[in-house]
Design an enzyme around this catalytic site. Sequence first.
Site, PDB file in Angstrom:
ATOM      1  NE  ARG A 104      58.093  54.304  12.144  1.00  0.00           N
ATOM      2  CZ  ARG A 104      56.788  53.996  12.980  1.00  0.00           C
ATOM      3  NH1 ARG A 104      56.371  54.534  13.957  1.00  0.00           N
ATOM      4  NH2 ARG A 104      56.141  52.762  12.677  1.00  0.00           N
ATOM      5  CG  HIS A 131      53.517  51.052   8.557  1.00  0.00           C
ATOM      6  ND1 HIS A 131      54.662  50.473   8.795  1.00  0.00           N
ATOM      7  CD2 HIS A 131      52.587  51.422   9.646  1.00  0.00           C
ATOM      8  CE1 HIS A 131      54.777  50.530  10.318  1.00  0.00           C
ATOM      9  NE2 HIS A 131      53.692  50.823  10.910  1.00  0.00           N
ATOM     10  CD  GLN A 134      50.328  47.604  11.901  1.00  0.00           C
ATOM     11  OE1 GLN A 134      51.246  48.404  12.563  1.00  0.00           O
ATOM     12  NE2 GLN A 134      49.542  46.696  12.363  1.00  0.00           N
ATOM     13  CG  ASP A 219      46.573  54.933  10.436  1.00  0.00           C
ATOM     14  OD1 ASP A 219      46.778  55.174  11.744  1.00  0.00           O
ATOM     15  OD2 ASP A 219      47.339  55.081   9.326  1.00  0.00           O
ATOM     16  CB  CYS A 259      48.392  50.295  12.128  1.00  0.00           C
ATOM     17  SG  CYS A 259      48.208  52.208  12.004  1.00  0.00           S
ATOM     18  NE  ARG A 287      54.484  46.103  12.891  1.00  0.00           N
ATOM     19  CZ  ARG A 287      54.844  47.454  12.938  1.00  0.00           C
ATOM     20  NH1 ARG A 287      54.023  48.210  13.438  1.00  0.00           N
ATOM     21  NH2 ARG A 287      56.119  47.959  12.703  1.00  0.00           N
TER      22      ARG A 287
HETATM   23  N1  NVA Z   1      49.427  56.754   9.318  1.00  0.00           N
HETATM   24  C1  NVA Z   1      50.237  56.777  10.554  1.00  0.00           C
HETATM   25  C2  NVA Z   1      50.523  55.147  11.036  1.00  0.00           C
HETATM   26  C3  NVA Z   1      51.478  55.253  12.336  1.00  0.00           C
HETATM   27  C4  NVA Z   1      51.880  53.701  12.664  1.00  0.00           C
HETATM   28  C5  NVA Z   1      51.291  57.482  10.561  1.00  0.00           C
HETATM   29  O1  NVA Z   1      52.090  57.637   9.592  1.00  0.00           O
HETATM   30  O2  NVA Z   1      51.560  58.326  11.510  1.00  0.00           O
HETATM   31  N1   CP Z   2      51.694  50.726  14.250  1.00  0.00           N
HETATM   32  C1   CP Z   2      52.885  51.310  14.355  1.00  0.00           C
HETATM   33  O1   CP Z   2      53.724  51.195  13.584  1.00  0.00           O
HETATM   34  O2   CP Z   2      53.199  51.797  15.646  1.00  0.00           O
HETATM   35  P1   CP Z   2      54.081  52.668  16.112  1.00  0.00           P
HETATM   36  O3   CP Z   2      54.212  53.903  15.517  1.00  0.00           O
HETATM   37  O4   CP Z   2      54.009  52.798  17.743  1.00  0.00           O
HETATM   38  O5   CP Z   2      55.584  51.928  15.835  1.00  0.00           O
END
Ligand code: NVA
Ligand code: CP
Length: 304
Positions: A104, A131, A134, A219, A259, A287
């Site tokens: 990540r 992502h 998800q 989101d 998500c 997930r």
């Molecule tokens: N768009 C959000 C998704 C979090 C799971 C982010 O990148 O922070």
């Molecule tokens: N939806 C998601 O990826 O959540 P986290 O940021 O908690 O992993």
Amino acid sequence: MTVRHFRSMLDLSSAELDTLIDRASAMKQELRAGQNHTAASGKVMAMIFEKSSTRTRVSFEAGMSQLGGHAMFLSPQDTQLGRGEPVEDSARVISSMVDVVMIRTFGHDIVERFAEYSSVPVINALSDSFHPCQLLADMQTYREHRGSIQGRKVTWVGDGNNMCHSYINAARQFDFELTVACPQGFDPDPELVAANAERVTIIRDPELAAKGSDLLVTDVFASMGQEQEQEQRLKQFAGYQLNETLLACAHPDALYMHCLPAHRGEEISASLMDRPDTVIWEEAENRLHAQKALLEFLLDAHTK
Ligand code: NVA
Ligand code: CP
């Protein structure tokens, strides 16, 4: 040997994704029935987190254990990654000691570069651009509740961000129509939209975009790394909340997803979050199941 990765939804074929989603649902039932899995027996996964996480970390770590393997949490604060060791060098070293890597991070090029130098499968657990993990859970959730998503109408409400980009890729892979309702200046990547022009439409008016939709998705307005824009974005996204009024524009049977983590009262109303019939919590749980199916697929593909 060509190493299979999961950098985006496009790394697996439509047929492979279909099978994987069905496998995820089967594994969910098997877990509930107390059946053990051994797909990752003796295997180790490195989990590199350059951004925060609850769902992704818990689901991958629990999932790897449930498959008989082990997951190792690595953060930039505690590894040489945070002190500037090149991604390429880190990829060569880490992948020489483990069986699969989950990352990540910020720029999507980091995922790509890591995968290029990794001798084992690399999973994108969120980048600034995509992502895909998800989306596996979202597609599983839709199928479990409403059957095939093929030919359905999906509406994205809010920022044209990493999640939105993965919905565009999913529209291609699962063959559905995607309408994106976002304010001017927050469109998804124009190249990605153009490459999927036959399936993706941008409409400014969220109510028009939600009309007759089978699935509404949103989101956060400010993603990780955009925290300083939060206040400004709250104003810019006024009118783009997923709430009861918007849901009433959709098909009577429509589902809505997020998500998570969510900001109640911002991109989604508290009342939708707390509805007893919401699938949002199951979407989060999926997930675990979807990623176990992904790990099984990638580990199996790697040993062949
Ligand atoms: N768009 C959000 C998704 C979090 C799971 C982010 O990148 O922070
Ligand atoms: N939806 C998601 O990826 O959540 P986290 O940021 O908690 O992993």
